[in-house]
Design a protein around this motif. Structure first.
Motif, short mmCIF file in Angstrom:
data_model
loop_
_atom_site.label_atom_id
_atom_site.label_comp_id
_atom_site.label_asym_id
_atom_site.label_seq_id
_atom_site.Cartn_x
_atom_site.Cartn_y
_atom_site.Cartn_z
N VAL A 37 0.84 -1.20 0.00
CA VAL A 37 0.00 0.00 0.00
C VAL A 37 0.88 1.24 0.00
N THR A 38 0.71 2.06 -1.03
CA THR A 38 1.46 3.32 -1.15
C THR A 38 0.53 4.52 -1.16
N LEU A 39 -0.74 4.32 -0.78
CA LEU A 39 -1.69 5.41 -0.78
C LEU A 39 -1.32 6.45 0.27
N LEU A 40 -1.67 7.70 -0.01
CA LEU A 40 -1.31 8.81 0.85
C LEU A 40 -2.48 9.22 1.74
N GLU A 41 -2.16 9.87 2.84
CA GLU A 41 -3.20 10.42 3.71
C GLU A 41 -3.87 11.59 2.98
N PRO A 42 -5.21 11.76 3.16
CA PRO A 42 -5.87 12.93 2.57
C PRO A 42 -5.26 14.21 3.09
N SER A 43 -5.22 15.23 2.25
CA SER A 43 -4.54 16.48 2.62
C SER A 43 -5.38 17.37 3.52
N HIS A 44 -6.73 17.20 3.49
CA HIS A 44 -7.62 18.06 4.29
C HIS A 44 -7.30 19.54 4.04
N GLN A 45 -7.37 19.93 2.78
CA GLN A 45 -7.01 21.30 2.41
C GLN A 45 -7.98 22.30 3.03
N ASN A 46 -7.49 23.51 3.25
CA ASN A 46 -8.30 24.58 3.81
C ASN A 46 -9.47 24.87 2.89
N LYS A 47 -10.65 24.99 3.48
CA LYS A 47 -11.85 25.23 2.67
C LYS A 47 -11.81 26.60 2.00
N LEU A 109 -18.93 1.23 -0.98
CA LEU A 109 -18.63 2.54 -1.56
C LEU A 109 -17.41 3.11 -0.85
N SER A 110 -16.41 3.50 -1.64
CA SER A 110 -15.22 4.14 -1.09
C SER A 110 -15.13 5.55 -1.66
N ILE A 111 -14.90 6.52 -0.79
CA ILE A 111 -14.70 7.91 -1.20
C ILE A 111 -13.27 8.30 -0.88
N GLN A 112 -12.56 8.81 -1.88
CA GLN A 112 -11.17 9.24 -1.73
C GLN A 112 -11.01 10.67 -2.23
N GLU A 113 -10.08 11.37 -1.65
CA GLU A 113 -9.77 12.71 -2.14
C GLU A 113 -9.24 12.64 -3.57
N SER A 114 -8.47 11.59 -3.87
CA SER A 114 -7.98 11.31 -5.21
C SER A 114 -7.60 9.83 -5.24
N CYS A 117 -4.94 8.65 -2.73
CA CYS A 117 -5.11 8.83 -1.29
C CYS A 117 -5.84 7.65 -0.64
N LEU A 118 -5.65 7.50 0.65
CA LEU A 118 -6.39 6.51 1.43
C LEU A 118 -7.86 6.89 1.47
N PRO A 119 -8.76 5.93 1.58
CA PRO A 119 -10.20 6.26 1.64
C PRO A 119 -10.51 7.10 2.86
N SER A 120 -11.31 8.14 2.66
CA SER A 120 -11.80 8.95 3.77
C SER A 120 -13.14 8.43 4.27
N LEU A 121 -13.80 7.58 3.48
CA LEU A 121 -15.08 6.99 3.87
C LEU A 121 -15.25 5.66 3.16
N LYS A 155 -23.39 17.28 17.41
CA LYS A 155 -21.96 17.50 17.20
C LYS A 155 -21.33 16.43 16.31
N ILE A 156 -22.13 15.48 15.83
CA ILE A 156 -21.61 14.43 14.97
C ILE A 156 -21.79 14.83 13.51
N LYS A 157 -20.71 14.81 12.74
CA LYS A 157 -20.84 15.09 11.31
C LYS A 157 -21.61 13.96 10.64
N ILE A 158 -22.38 14.32 9.64
CA ILE A 158 -23.24 13.32 9.02
C ILE A 158 -22.44 12.18 8.42
N MET A 159 -21.23 12.47 7.91
CA MET A 159 -20.43 11.41 7.32
C MET A 159 -19.76 10.53 8.37
N ASP A 160 -19.89 10.91 9.65
CA ASP A 160 -19.36 10.09 10.73
C ASP A 160 -20.41 9.20 11.36
N GLU A 161 -21.64 9.26 10.85
CA GLU A 161 -22.70 8.39 11.36
C GLU A 161 -22.34 6.94 11.07
#
Length: 254
Positions: A37-47, A109-114, A117-121, A155-161
């Motif tokens: 596995v060579t996938l990278l951590e998501p960058s979490h860029q500033n909005k 379903l896998s969601i990735q920044e690119s 990157c590693l899956p964020s969801l 306080k729970i983000k919807i994607m963290d349900e």
């Protein structure tokens, strides 16, 4: 005189002492090697960082909104269509979405920044892969994942349900479950790292699904639109002029 038995020579008598070894069981075949596995951590860029505006394929506009049973509350935007990003000055963000699974198993379903990157969801959907493939062949699929709105979830983000009730084209199919990416998930994402858009099959894990198993996948870019803290939607983007399936995935608290 009694008849004497012939005496065997030393060379021939050795046949009495030779023991033929029983055949040893053949070793079981080793499983296919895992990808490093060579996938990278998501960058979490500033909005606040400026984002490039991505245009949603025209067919997605035609598919939203739709009339669905009351039990499936897909969020409806003002005016009955997606916002014109050029007029409103806002835009969604583009992410990589992958639907994958063994044909007779549940699709994930896998969601990735690119793709790098590693899956964020990762969500395990309440539908067999072959059933989803059949739905997609019809040309238009809307998946709604609903969770209950409660005061203790503010306080729970919807994607963290952790759990959602799932509907496909207005029909309840069961429950979608969020989970951490498994070794199998990461292996699939690593194999698909060079792929930005496409569909096909990958060699399966014979330890799980048998020697003839195949893992089907479909990967595309998705436009992520945040409606509110209780609503996020992913619209599949298709190359212009492509008459492929239309897919929208709704996450909503009701």
């Amino acid at each position: 005189m009694g008849e004497q038995k012939p005496r065997l020579s030393g060379a021939s008598s050795s046949t009495d002492s030779i023991s033929i070894p029983s055949p040893s069981p053949s070793p079981s075949p080793s499983p296919a090697p895992r990808q490093h596995v060579t996938l990278l951590e998501p960058s979490h860029q500033n909005k606040k960082k400026s984002k490039k505006v991505f245009r949603v394929f025209r067919s997605v506009f035609r598919s939203f909104p739709i009339i669905t049973p009351a039990a499936c509350k897909i969020p409806v935007l003002p005016g009955g269509s997606l916002p014109d990003q050029h007029r409103s000055g806002s835009s969604g963000s583009r992410v990589t979405g992958t639907l994958f699974g063994y044909r007779k198993g549940r699709v994930s379903l896998s969601i990735q920044e690119s793709p790098r990157c590693l899956p964020s969801l990762v969500v395990e959907l309440a539908m067999q892969t072959m059933v989803l493939q059949k739905e997609l062949s019809g040309g238009m699929v809307r998946i709604a994942l609903e969770t209950e709105k409660r005061a203790d979830k503010e306080k729970i983000k919807i994607m963290d349900e952790p759990l959602w009730t799932m509907f496909c084209n207005g029909k309840k199919t069961g429950y979608g479950v969020k989970r951490d990416a498994t070794e199998e998930d990461l292996n699939v994402m690593e194999l698909l790292r060079p792929v930005s858009m496409g569909a096909g099959v990958l060699p399966g894990n014979s330890e799980v699904e048998g020697p003839d198993s195949e893992m089907a996948y479909m990967r595309a870019y998705f436009e992520r639109v945040v409606g509110s803290k209780d609503s996020e939607t992913f619209y599949m983007l298709s190359p212009e002029g492509n008459n492929g399936p239309e897919l929208s995935i709704f996450f909503v608290r009701v």
